[in-house]
Design a protein around this motif. Structure first.
Motif, PDB file in Angstrom:
ATOM      1  N   THR A 108      58.285  15.002 -39.083  1.00  0.00           N
ATOM      2  CA  THR A 108      59.077  14.801 -37.862  1.00  0.00           C
ATOM      3  C   THR A 108      60.059  15.948 -37.622  1.00  0.00           C
ATOM      4  O   THR A 108      60.664  16.030 -36.551  1.00  0.00           O
ATOM      5  N   ALA A 109      60.218  16.842 -38.609  1.00  0.00           N
ATOM      6  CA  ALA A 109      61.043  18.038 -38.415  1.00  0.00           C
ATOM      7  C   ALA A 109      60.285  19.124 -37.654  1.00  0.00           C
ATOM      8  O   ALA A 109      60.893  20.067 -37.136  1.00  0.00           O
ATOM      9  N   CYS A 111      58.456  21.429 -35.099  1.00  0.00           N
ATOM     10  CA  CYS A 111      58.705  21.681 -33.675  1.00  0.00           C
ATOM     11  C   CYS A 111      58.259  23.081 -33.319  1.00  0.00           C
ATOM     12  O   CYS A 111      57.792  23.850 -34.167  1.00  0.00           O
ATOM     13  N   CYS A 180      65.440  17.012 -41.495  1.00  0.00           N
ATOM     14  CA  CYS A 180      66.043  16.506 -40.259  1.00  0.00           C
ATOM     15  C   CYS A 180      65.225  16.972 -39.046  1.00  0.00           C
ATOM     16  O   CYS A 180      64.521  17.984 -39.098  1.00  0.00           O
ATOM     17  N   ASP A 181      65.337  16.228 -37.963  1.00  0.00           N
ATOM     18  CA  ASP A 181      64.619  16.589 -36.742  1.00  0.00           C
ATOM     19  C   ASP A 181      64.934  18.038 -36.352  1.00  0.00           C
ATOM     20  O   ASP A 181      66.095  18.469 -36.427  1.00  0.00           O
ATOM     21  N   THR A 182      63.902  18.779 -35.945  1.00  0.00           N
ATOM     22  CA  THR A 182      63.952  20.179 -35.486  1.00  0.00           C
ATOM     23  C   THR A 182      64.145  21.175 -36.621  1.00  0.00           C
ATOM     24  O   THR A 182      64.342  22.363 -36.359  1.00  0.00           O
ATOM     25  N   TYR A 285      74.088  17.340 -32.330  1.00  0.00           N
ATOM     26  CA  TYR A 285      73.413  16.050 -32.176  1.00  0.00           C
ATOM     27  C   TYR A 285      74.112  15.219 -31.095  1.00  0.00           C
ATOM     28  O   TYR A 285      75.338  15.193 -31.004  1.00  0.00           O
TER      29      TYR A 285
END
Length: 290
Positions: A108-109, A111, A180-182, A285
């Protein structure tokens, strides 16, 4: 070949770069995913593009203003190698590893190369790391070093974004500061091995707000790519499309005296010889709006 994926997140289509044009190959290929690589998709795509009856004009041209996604559809695994440059290990105060240090980044990180980096909630130590990423082309289990490069589909540029407090000060493994996301911008493209004259002779660099931070060279990797593929495959099966990120050279924020970390509005730019450049703007965030 150079493979790209373009379009909005979750709706990306496959493309190629030929003679500096972005071309849509979605009529030929569903996506650059596990099935594509496992089914000899690279060779079939190459043969199609080289077929006598095909001219570049037949393929739709992609507007270069369109968003680029990561060049491989979300893989089953993002395996990362820690402390794989001696100078980076020293700047962080860590010992030189006797064996490769492994950690995972959450998928999910994952991108695109020009997507924003989002500083996580409660983060104060978000950091940068330019890295060479290796994309696996076929199922790999208990591989030996001599044959390891036969499992490579290609190479990509990766920013292994890291939250150092989460990683080092919150107990447990590094993973909580890495997924973490991104936190895994990859691309702009996947370059197949024939595009890279010598993967052990590539310069890596990274800047923040135009200021040089990292400069390194893949010749300085402690554990080279065949060793990494063979080593990781002893502990887990690597599937087609999986990614191994090979480690970062010195110049990370953690290693500065005093340490320097990313702030909202910062711009990170990075590149590797033959693998293009990427650029991420940093933002804070914010909860998703209803």
């Amino acid at each position: 070949m150079k493979l790209i994926r373009f379009g909005e997140p979750g709706l990306e289509k496959p493309g190629v770069i030929l003679t500096d044009q972005w071309l849509d190959v979605s009529a030929i290929v569903m996506d650059y995913n596990e099935d594509f690589f496992a089914d000899n998709g690279l060779e079939r795509l190459r043969n199609h593009l080289n077929s006598p009856g095909l001219s570049a004009g037949i393929l739709p041209v992609v507007d270069p203003a369109v968003r680029l996604g990561p060049p491989v559809a979300r893989p089953s695994k993002l395996v990362c190698i820690g402390l794989n440059y001696e100078d980076h290990a020293r700047e962080t105060g860590a010992p030189i590893p006797a064996e490769p240090v492994l950690f995972m980044k959450a998928t999910t990180a994952y991108c695109g190369p020009f997507d924003d980096i989002i500083i996580p909630k409660n983060s104060s130590k978000t950091d940068w790391e330019v890295e060479l990423a290796v994309v696996i082309g076929r199922k790999a289990s208990y591989v030996d070093e001599a044959s390891a490069l036969q499992y490579v589909a290609g190479y990509c540029l990766h920013n292994d974004v890291s939250e150092r407090e989460f990683q080092l000060e919150r107990g447990g493994t590094w993973d909580k500061g890495k997924g973490c996301d991104t936190f895994a911008p990859i691309g702009p493209f996947l370059a197949t091995p024939d595009e890279i004259a010598d993967v052990n002779d590539l310069r890596l660099w990274l800047t923040v707000n135009g200021e040089p931070m990292q400069s390194g060279h893949t010749s300085s990797l402690i554990f080279k790519i065949p060793t990494l593929i063979a080593y990781v495959s002893q502990f887990m099966t690597l599937l087609p499309g999986d990614i191994i990120s090979t480690g970062t050279p010195p110049g990370v924020g953690l290693g500065m005296k005093p340490p320097v970390y990313l702030q909202p509005g910062d711009v990170v730019e990075l590149g590797i010889d033959g693998l293009g450049t990427s650029r991420q703007r940093v933002r804070a965030y914010a909860p998703a709006s209803d």
